[in-house]
Design an enzyme around this catalytic site. Structure first.
Site, PDB file in Angstrom:
ATOM      1  N   ASP A 111      -0.039   5.343   0.668  1.00  0.00           N
ATOM      2  CA  ASP A 111      -1.192   6.114   1.143  1.00  0.00           C
ATOM      3  C   ASP A 111      -0.980   7.620   1.149  1.00  0.00           C
ATOM      4  OD1 ASP A 111      -2.544   3.745   1.855  1.00  0.00           O
ATOM      5  OD2 ASP A 111      -1.617   3.723   3.838  1.00  0.00           O
ATOM      6  N   GLU A 125       0.838  -1.201   0.000  1.00  0.00           N
ATOM      7  CA  GLU A 125       0.000   0.000   0.000  1.00  0.00           C
ATOM      8  C   GLU A 125       0.876   1.255   0.000  1.00  0.00           C
ATOM      9  OE1 GLU A 125      -3.665  -0.585   2.042  1.00  0.00           O
ATOM     10  OE2 GLU A 125      -3.618   1.440   2.884  1.00  0.00           O
ATOM     11  N   GLU A 184      -3.431  10.133   3.229  1.00  0.00           N
ATOM     12  CA  GLU A 184      -4.583  10.128   4.122  1.00  0.00           C
ATOM     13  C   GLU A 184      -4.697  11.480   4.819  1.00  0.00           C
ATOM     14  OE1 GLU A 184      -4.858   5.583   5.715  1.00  0.00           O
ATOM     15  OE2 GLU A 184      -3.079   6.711   6.343  1.00  0.00           O
ATOM     16  N   ARG A 220      10.214   3.575  17.939  1.00  0.00           N
ATOM     17  CA  ARG A 220      10.124   2.546  16.918  1.00  0.00           C
ATOM     18  C   ARG A 220      11.333   1.630  16.952  1.00  0.00           C
ATOM     19  NH1 ARG A 220       6.438   4.132  12.679  1.00  0.00           N
ATOM     20  NH2 ARG A 220       7.071   2.185  11.693  1.00  0.00           N
ATOM     21  N   ILE A 254       1.649  -4.821  10.643  1.00  0.00           N
ATOM     22  CA  ILE A 254       2.053  -3.885   9.601  1.00  0.00           C
ATOM     23  C   ILE A 254       3.181  -3.002  10.124  1.00  0.00           C
ATOM     24  CG2 ILE A 254       1.340  -1.818   8.343  1.00  0.00           C
ATOM     25  CD1 ILE A 254      -1.364  -3.084   7.959  1.00  0.00           C
ATOM     26  N   ILE A 255       4.221  -2.852   9.328  1.00  0.00           N
ATOM     27  CA  ILE A 255       5.318  -1.951   9.655  1.00  0.00           C
ATOM     28  C   ILE A 255       5.107  -0.679   8.854  1.00  0.00           C
ATOM     29  CG2 ILE A 255       7.815  -1.636   9.669  1.00  0.00           C
ATOM     30  CD1 ILE A 255       7.998  -4.750   9.649  1.00  0.00           C
TER      31      ILE A 255
END
Length: 289
Positions: free
Chosen positions: A112, A110, A114, A281, A140-141
């Site tokens: 994106d 994907e 947004e 992270r 998901i990373i």
């Protein structure tokens, strides 16, 4: 007093800074098409209206809405002019993105754009994201980079675009590059064909200040309007000679020095989050950082 007046001016005139010219305009290389020429409804048809060449989709308590390109692409320039709703839009996401989630459930890619809704007096956040082989189950990373904008996106249409080719992904706002994601390895770059999507939906759990503010349906319907669609891509299964439009006057990859200067200005003044700079992270999962 001087500090107070400066703050007052910022509050009164939060938009309107002159972004440096990028000197190159990839949107001019791709003809605009009407919604019905390149897309179809994907879900929520009762919350979707086509007026001439523009599309309006909306979210209320019963449903949101989404649309999808007629076919998949393996590279290209994909854009649309979008106008967002003013007022209370917390928890609501309006989007334009590439995905192969339906063709590869549990293992999809994907890219994106947004727009994360907000509360009155606070600006929208434009989130860009790239991921590959995402499962949707919490593994998901994400590779999120978020921005405020140098204009009010509720007052007029502005052009937002993704350029994706085998060497890079570039996100554009009114032809100004705001982010470049180069291909550093096959493991950190989406290479499989994707469709173009758009949608409006309730993401109250995270969209606005990490879920602090939820969608409030006393303000429904929440509306997004799109026009000037651009699908300048190489279709999956199409001619092998197809070459995607370039994002730069230099050729198939990279940006000019003028484009880099404009992108640096945006990132210096309007970037509000960068996954590579997030100490929370695990960056062993994002080796491109």
């Amino acid at each position: 007093m001087a500090v107070f007046l400066s703050l007052l001016l910022i509050l009164m005139f939060p938009f309107g800074q002159a972004v440096p010219s990028p000197g190159y305009y990839p949107s001019s290389k791709v003809a605009s098409i009407g919604f019905n020429q390149g897309f179809r409804n994907r879900w929520g048809p009762q919350h979707q209206r086509v007026d001439q060449d523009s599309l309006t989709i909306w979210l209320d308590k019963s449903s949101g809405s989404g649309f999808k390109s007629l076919g998949p692409y393996k590279s290209g320039y994909f854009g649309a002019a979008v106008k967002l709703q003013t007022g209370y839009t917390a928890g609501v996401i309006t989007s334009y993105y590439l995905s192969n989630s339906e063709a590869r459930p549990g293992d999809h890619d994907e890219i994106d754009i947004e727009f994360l809704g907000t509360t009155p007096g606070k600006p929208y956040v434009l989130q860009t994201n790239v991921y590959m082989r995402g499962s949707g189950d919490g593994n998901i990373i994400g590779r999120e980079m978020r921005f405020h904008l140098w204009f009010d996106p509720t007052q007029d249409f502005h052009n937002y675009a993704i350029l994706w080719n085998p060497s890079e992904i570039i996100f554009f706002v009114d032809d100004v590059p705001i982010r470049r994601y180069p291909r550093k390895s096959d493991a950190t770059f989406p290479l499989r064909p994707m469709w173009v999507y758009g949608s409006i939906w309730d993401a109250s759990s995270w969209a606005t200040e990490d879920g602090k503010y939820k969608a409030d349906y006393s303000f429904q319907p929440f509306i997004g309007t799109y026009k000037n669609f651009k699908l300048g891509g190489c279709k999956d299964g199409g001619a092998a000679s197809c070459r995607p439009p370039s994002g730069s006057p230099l050729g198939p990859s990279g940006l000019s020095s003028q484009q880099y200067a404009a992108m640096d200005w945006v990132q210096k003044n309007y970037k509000v989050y960068d996954y590579c700079r997030d100490s929370r992270r695990d960056h062993t999962l994002t080796p491109e950082c």
